[in-house]
Write an enzyme that holds these catalytic residues in place. Structure first.
Site, mmCIF file in Angstrom:
data_model
loop_
_atom_site.group_PDB
_atom_site.id
_atom_site.type_symbol
_atom_site.label_atom_id
_atom_site.label_comp_id
_atom_site.label_asym_id
_atom_site.label_seq_id
_atom_site.Cartn_x
_atom_site.Cartn_y
_atom_site.Cartn_z
ATOM 1 N N ASP A 36 0.862 -1.190 0.000
ATOM 2 C CA ASP A 36 0.000 0.000 0.000
ATOM 3 C C ASP A 36 0.895 1.235 0.000
ATOM 4 O O ASP A 36 1.210 1.783 1.058
ATOM 5 C CB ASP A 36 -0.907 -0.040 1.228
ATOM 6 C CG ASP A 36 -1.868 1.139 1.287
ATOM 7 O OD1 ASP A 36 -1.854 1.978 0.367
ATOM 8 O OD2 ASP A 36 -2.633 1.224 2.267
ATOM 9 N N HIS A 37 1.306 1.654 -1.199
ATOM 10 C CA HIS A 37 2.280 2.741 -1.328
ATOM 11 C C HIS A 37 1.749 3.872 -2.207
ATOM 12 O O HIS A 37 0.914 3.658 -3.080
ATOM 13 C CB HIS A 37 3.579 2.217 -1.944
ATOM 14 C CG HIS A 37 4.435 1.469 -0.962
ATOM 15 N ND1 HIS A 37 5.738 1.142 -1.218
ATOM 16 C CD2 HIS A 37 4.173 0.994 0.279
ATOM 17 C CE1 HIS A 37 6.247 0.501 -0.177
ATOM 18 N NE2 HIS A 37 5.315 0.396 0.730
ATOM 19 N N GLY A 105 4.809 2.527 8.705
ATOM 20 C CA GLY A 105 4.984 3.268 7.463
ATOM 21 C C GLY A 105 6.399 3.702 7.165
ATOM 22 O O GLY A 105 7.334 3.463 7.927
ATOM 23 N N GLU A 106 6.536 4.362 6.015
ATOM 24 C CA GLU A 106 7.820 4.898 5.558
ATOM 25 C C GLU A 106 7.640 6.338 5.095
ATOM 26 O O GLU A 106 6.590 6.711 4.562
ATOM 27 C CB GLU A 106 8.380 4.081 4.377
ATOM 28 C CG GLU A 106 8.501 2.595 4.621
ATOM 29 C CD GLU A 106 7.261 1.843 4.183
ATOM 30 O OE1 GLU A 106 6.409 2.425 3.471
ATOM 31 O OE2 GLU A 106 7.123 0.680 4.569
ATOM 32 N N ASN A 109 6.206 7.292 1.504
ATOM 33 C CA ASN A 109 4.778 7.369 1.203
ATOM 34 C C ASN A 109 4.032 8.377 2.058
ATOM 35 O O ASN A 109 3.082 9.008 1.600
ATOM 36 C CB ASN A 109 4.151 5.985 1.412
ATOM 37 C CG ASN A 109 4.838 4.927 0.580
ATOM 38 O OD1 ASN A 109 4.778 4.955 -0.633
ATOM 39 N ND2 ASN A 109 5.520 4.000 1.244
ATOM 40 N N GLY A 173 11.098 -5.270 16.758
ATOM 41 C CA GLY A 173 11.932 -5.312 17.951
ATOM 42 C C GLY A 173 11.134 -5.551 19.214
ATOM 43 O O GLY A 173 9.900 -5.632 19.188
ATOM 44 N N THR A 190 9.384 -9.152 8.355
ATOM 45 C CA THR A 190 10.144 -9.472 7.141
ATOM 46 C C THR A 190 11.453 -10.178 7.440
ATOM 47 O O THR A 190 12.115 -10.643 6.524
ATOM 48 C CB THR A 190 10.441 -8.194 6.332
ATOM 49 O OG1 THR A 190 11.107 -7.246 7.182
ATOM 50 C CG2 THR A 190 9.157 -7.584 5.804
ATOM 51 N N LYS A 193 13.191 -14.196 12.334
ATOM 52 C CA LYS A 193 13.821 -14.282 13.650
ATOM 53 C C LYS A 193 12.966 -15.137 14.583
ATOM 54 O O LYS A 193 11.851 -14.756 14.937
ATOM 55 C CB LYS A 193 13.993 -12.889 14.261
ATOM 56 C CG LYS A 193 14.934 -11.971 13.496
ATOM 57 C CD LYS A 193 15.005 -10.608 14.175
ATOM 58 C CE LYS A 193 15.941 -9.663 13.443
ATOM 59 N NZ LYS A 193 15.957 -8.312 14.067
#
Length: 320
Positions: A36-37, A105-106, A109, A173, A190, A193
């Site tokens: 979703d970008h 988010g990033e 975007n 984390g 992603t 771990k």
């Protein structure tokens, strides 16, 4: 383990994505996730249609596969109350096959709407409030919410599926796991771990799915596959701690200018060897993930991948 196909909005247009969704279902994939970008990572990818419009079409065009966002950020570009409404609508269209995947988010975007890009701690606090709002609205009750970052004034979701919408939350984390696991139904990550999965189970009540994602680049020619992966997916080498803060495609191009094709080849399974592609998923299996979505790199490669490689690859994945 369930195996999924990624509908990458960064590398294909909306009509093509719907076609790929139906073909992936026929190929035997169990579920499909959609990015979703507002922007692709790199100019060479070349696409960024509105994910929620495409999801509505995919929900109507498919019959069996589960669907999910991977992931939606309900904090800046979207108000969480709006995310709650559209997730409920997609769930109704999908007849209960939809999982709302959420993340913080990033910059790439979210800066689009001119509200800036907050610090990590502030983004985390905003995200927690957003999930609380979505959860409250999916109860069907009339909601008034006053937080440090968001307000909701006497609102309810009128078209709501029974039971609301399952929520998967992207974590990376210890802090995010401890605070968000009680608010979520499923884990999204992603990185394969095992420690993350164990910590999640310690802080999450009841069973949950652990949904991962991994890029591959199938092609009948190994060199072609590596070149395509380097051209369109070398940003993957930066890691999310870097990728989250870069604001533009030019930033990603600059940050990855020294990433070599051999670097990409060493981190992403590329080429025609289906056994090698399948084996690249094993770390997720070993870490305790229940679901893994594949990203086939390259918009112009999807048709051939789905026609020639997808079905036998799914068989090899199941054999793991």
């Amino acid at each position: 383990m369930r195996f999924g196909y990624t509908l990458m909005t960064e590398q294909s247009g909306p009509k093509d994505l719907v076609r790929y969704a139906t073909a992936a279902e026929k190929s035997g994939f169990d579920f499909e996730v959609m990015s979703d970008h507002y922007s692709p990572w790199l100019v060479s990818q070349g696409h960024a249609p509105y994910a929620w419009s495409v999801l509505g079409a995919v929900a109507h065009a498919t019959e069996r596969v589960e669907l999910a966002t991977y992931v939606t950020a309900p904090t800046i570009r979207y108000h969480p109350a709006v995310v709650a409404q559209k997730a409920a609508t997609i769930q109704l269209l999908a007849d209960g096959r939809f999982i709302l995947g959420l993340g913080s988010g990033e910059n790439l975007n979210e800066h689009t709407v001119g509200q800036g890009w907050p610090s990590v701690d502030e983004r985390h606090d905003m995200f927690v409030e957003a999930v609380e709002i979505i959860r409250a609205l999916h109860s069907g009750d009339l909601v008034t919410y006053s937080g440090n970052h968001f307000r909701v004034d006497s609102s309810r979701i009128w078209d709501l599926p029974d039971g609301g919408v399952p929520i998967g939350i992207a974590v990376s984390g210890d802090k995010s796991v401890k605070q968000l696991a009680p608010l979520a139904d499923h884990l999204i990550a992603t990185d394969p771990k095992g420690s993350l999965v164990s910590l999640w189970d310690d802080h999450h009540e009841g069973p949950s799915r652990k949904i991962g994602q991994i890029p591959i680049c199938w092609d009948t020619d190994k060199k072609t596959a590596v070149a395509r992966a380097h051209d369109q997916f070398r940003w993957f080498a930066g890691g999310w701690s870097v990728n989250a803060d870069l604001p533009t495609t030019a930033s990603f191009a600059g940050a990855t200018q020294f990433v070599r094709p051999e670097d990409v080849d060493s981190s992403i399974a590329c080429g025609p060897d289906l056994d090698e592609l399948a084996e690249s998923v094993r770390p997720f299996l070993d870490a305790g993930f229940t679901d893994v979505a594949l990203v086939q790199i390259g918009g112009d490669s999807q048709e051939e991948f789905l026609a020639k490689a997808a079905e036998p690859l799914v068989d090899k994945l199941r054999a793991l």
